[in-house]
Design a protein around this motif. Structure first.
Motif, PDB file in Angstrom:
ATOM      1  N   ILE A 182      15.721 -25.186  12.522  1.00 19.12           N
ATOM      2  CA  ILE A 182      15.030 -25.524  11.392  1.00 19.12           C
ATOM      3  C   ILE A 182      13.733 -24.723  11.055  1.00 19.12           C
ATOM      4  O   ILE A 182      13.446 -23.944  10.212  1.00 19.12           O
ATOM      5  N   GLU A 183      12.844 -24.931  11.955  1.00 14.21           N
ATOM      6  CA  GLU A 183      11.386 -24.368  11.821  1.00 14.21           C
ATOM      7  C   GLU A 183      11.647 -22.640  11.877  1.00 14.21           C
ATOM      8  O   GLU A 183      10.705 -21.969  10.942  1.00 14.21           O
ATOM      9  N   ASP A 184      12.375 -22.340  12.556  1.00 19.66           N
ATOM     10  CA  ASP A 184      12.577 -20.667  12.713  1.00 19.66           C
ATOM     11  C   ASP A 184      13.241 -20.198  11.319  1.00 19.66           C
ATOM     12  O   ASP A 184      13.069 -19.136  10.655  1.00 19.66           O
ATOM     13  N   LEU A 185      14.294 -21.037  11.052  1.00 18.45           N
ATOM     14  CA  LEU A 185      14.922 -20.427   9.572  1.00 18.45           C
ATOM     15  C   LEU A 185      13.887 -20.550   8.313  1.00 18.45           C
ATOM     16  O   LEU A 185      14.001 -19.587   7.633  1.00 18.45           O
ATOM     17  N   ILE A 186      13.167 -21.453   8.329  1.00 24.98           N
ATOM     18  CA  ILE A 186      11.923 -21.568   7.318  1.00 24.98           C
ATOM     19  C   ILE A 186      11.275 -20.605   7.319  1.00 24.98           C
ATOM     20  O   ILE A 186      10.895 -19.618   6.315  1.00 24.98           O
ATOM     21  N   THR A 187      10.575 -19.863   8.828  1.00 20.78           N
ATOM     22  CA  THR A 187       9.995 -18.924   8.816  1.00 20.78           C
ATOM     23  C   THR A 187      10.300 -17.564   8.400  1.00 20.78           C
ATOM     24  O   THR A 187       9.770 -16.783   7.638  1.00 20.78           O
ATOM     25  N   ARG A 188      11.653 -17.382   8.948  1.00 21.17           N
ATOM     26  CA  ARG A 188      12.378 -16.267   8.303  1.00 21.17           C
ATOM     27  C   ARG A 188      12.746 -16.110   6.951  1.00 21.17           C
ATOM     28  O   ARG A 188      12.615 -15.086   6.398  1.00 21.17           O
ATOM     29  N   ALA A 189      12.980 -17.251   6.539  1.00 20.08           N
ATOM     30  CA  ALA A 189      12.984 -17.193   5.048  1.00 20.08           C
ATOM     31  C   ALA A 189      12.011 -16.891   4.191  1.00 20.08           C
ATOM     32  O   ALA A 189      11.975 -16.221   3.312  1.00 20.08           O
ATOM     33  N   THR A 190      10.992 -17.518   4.577  1.00 15.81           N
ATOM     34  CA  THR A 190       9.514 -17.371   3.816  1.00 15.81           C
ATOM     35  C   THR A 190       9.041 -15.954   4.020  1.00 15.81           C
ATOM     36  O   THR A 190       8.795 -15.113   3.136  1.00 15.81           O
ATOM     37  N   ALA A 191       9.363 -15.146   5.258  1.00 17.28           N
ATOM     38  CA  ALA A 191       9.091 -13.883   5.506  1.00 17.28           C
ATOM     39  C   ALA A 191      10.224 -12.723   5.005  1.00 17.28           C
ATOM     40  O   ALA A 191       9.478 -11.748   4.598  1.00 17.28           O
ATOM     41  N   SER A 192      11.021 -13.199   4.347  1.00 17.51           N
ATOM     42  CA  SER A 192      11.987 -12.441   3.445  1.00 17.51           C
ATOM     43  C   SER A 192      11.575 -12.375   2.013  1.00 17.51           C
ATOM     44  O   SER A 192      12.135 -11.355   1.464  1.00 17.51           O
ATOM     45  N   PHE A 193      10.591 -13.041   1.822  1.00 22.41           N
ATOM     46  CA  PHE A 193      10.242 -13.035  -0.054  1.00 22.41           C
ATOM     47  C   PHE A 193       8.744 -12.376   0.180  1.00 22.41           C
ATOM     48  O   PHE A 193       8.037 -12.533   1.131  1.00 22.41           O
TER      49      PHE A 193
END
Length: 285
Positions: free
Chosen positions: A274-285
Motif C-alpha cells: 500500500i505504501e508503494d502504491l500511494i508513492t507511485r500514485a502521488t508521483a504520477s500527478f
C-alpha cells in the motif's frame, strides 16, 4: 494478471493471515497505511471468511474503515456502524441437500449455520471458535433447516448464508476434496482455517462475486482493484482483481496461483505494498 492502474481506486484485503497479525490485531504500520490509502482517495474493503458477528471483535483495529464483505461473500457489513447491509443466502432446499450429501459422503461431519440472526449449530458441532458456544439455537441440522409449516415457524437456520462443516479426523485439504466431489456445483465450498473446517456458500457466491458486485455499483473496474489474500477462499478474488498479491505465509495453492508476492502478515506485507502504491500514485500527478 495486469499491473495496477497508476492510481488504484480500491484495496480489497483478506483479514486473518493476511492483514491481521497473530492474535487478530493490526500493527501500527498497517493501521497507518490503511488510513493513508483512504486519505489518498483509495477505498478499503475488507473481504473475509469471518461472519459479521466476528467483525465486532475487531472494532478497535478496523472500525475506522467502511465496509467488510463477510462469510466469503455471503454478507456485506458496515464496519463503522456495525450494521448488516445485505446477505446472499442459500435456498433452504439447497442447504438441506448439501447437508445430506456431505453427511452421506463423510460420516462424522457436524454442521453450524450463519444467518442474519446469528449462529445455530448441531449439538455435536464442537464450539472451538469465537462465540460458537453462544449459538442461539442448538438442534439437529434437519430441524434447524426445516421450512415453515401451517402450525409453526421455519427452522432457525433457514436463510443461512454460510454453512460450516467440521470433521474430527480428516486432513483439511482431503476433506475439501471429498466435499466438492459430493456437492458438485450446488454450492461453493472452500476453507480458510488450519483446522478441518469447511465453509459453504450459495452457488455462485464467493468473495469475488460480491466484491465484483460492490465495485460495479460504484463504477470501479476490476483493473482498478488491488487484492491481498492467503488461503483457498481468496483464490477467486485474487484471480478477479486487476492486481493481486499473496502474502509470504499463504497456502501453497495460493502462492502457486498468484504471481506477485509480498512479505508475511507478521512483517506488514500488505502495508508495504500500500505504501508503494500511494508513492507511485502521488508521483504520477
Amino acid at each position: 494478471m495486469t499491473q495496477a492502474a497508476a492510481r488504484p481506486r480500491l484495496i480489497a484485503t483478506d483479514l486473518d493471515g493476511t492483514l491481521l497479525c497473530k492474535g487478530g490485531s493490526v500493527s501500527a504500520r498497517t493501521a497507518a497505511a490503511l488510513t493513508a490509502a483512504e486519505e489518498a482517495g483509495i477505498e478499503v474493503v475488507f473481504v473475509t471468511g469471518r461472519p459479521p458477528r466476528w467483525l465486532r471483535l475487531l472494532g478497535e483495529h478496523i472500525g475506522g474503515h467502511g465496509v467488510a464483505i463477510c462469510s466469503n461473500g455471503g454478507a456485506v457489513f458496515d464496519v463503522r456502524r456495525e450494521r448488516l447491509l445485505e446477505t446472499f443466502p442459500l435456498a433452504a432446499a439447497d442447504a438441506r441437500t448439501v447437508v445430506a450429501r456431505l453427511r452421506e459422503r463423510v460420516p462424522g461431519t457436524a454442521f453450524a449455520f450463519e444467518s442474519a440472526a446469528g449462529l445455530t449449530r448441531e449439538p455435536q458441532y464442537e464450539a472451538l471458535m469465537w462465540g460458537d458456544d453462544e449459538a442461539f439455537a442448538v438442534a439437529p441440522a434437519q430441524d434447524l433447516l426445516a421450512e415453515a409449516t401451517a402450525t409453526g415457524s421455519a427452522g432457525a437456520a433457514v436463510g443461512c448464508y454460510k454453512i460450516l462443516a467440521k470433521h474430527p479426523e480428516l486432513d483439511p485439504d482431503s476433506y475439501l476434496a471429498e466435499a466438492r466431489a459430493a456437492i458438485g456445483e450446488l454450492a461453493e465450498i472452500t476453507r480458510s482455517s488450519p483446522i478441518t473446517l469447511l465453509e459453504i456458500s450459495a452457488g455462485g457466491v464467493t468473495k469475488a462475486s460480491t466484491l465484483a458486485r460492490w465495485c460495479a455499483e460504484r463504477g470501479i473496474d476490476r483493473s482498478e482493484v488491488v487484492a491481498f489474500g492467503d488461503m483457498p477462499n481468496d483464490l477467486e478474488m485474487l484471480a478477479w482483481a486487476g492486481t493481486s498479491y499473496a502474502v509470504a505465509n499463504a497456502h501453497p495453492e495460493v502462492l502457486a496461483a498468484v504471481a506477485q508476492h509480498t512479505l508475511s502478515n507478521q512483517d506488514d506485507g500488505v502495508a508495504r505494498v500500500i505504501e508503494d502504491l500511494i508513492t507511485r500514485a502521488t508521483a504520477s500527478f
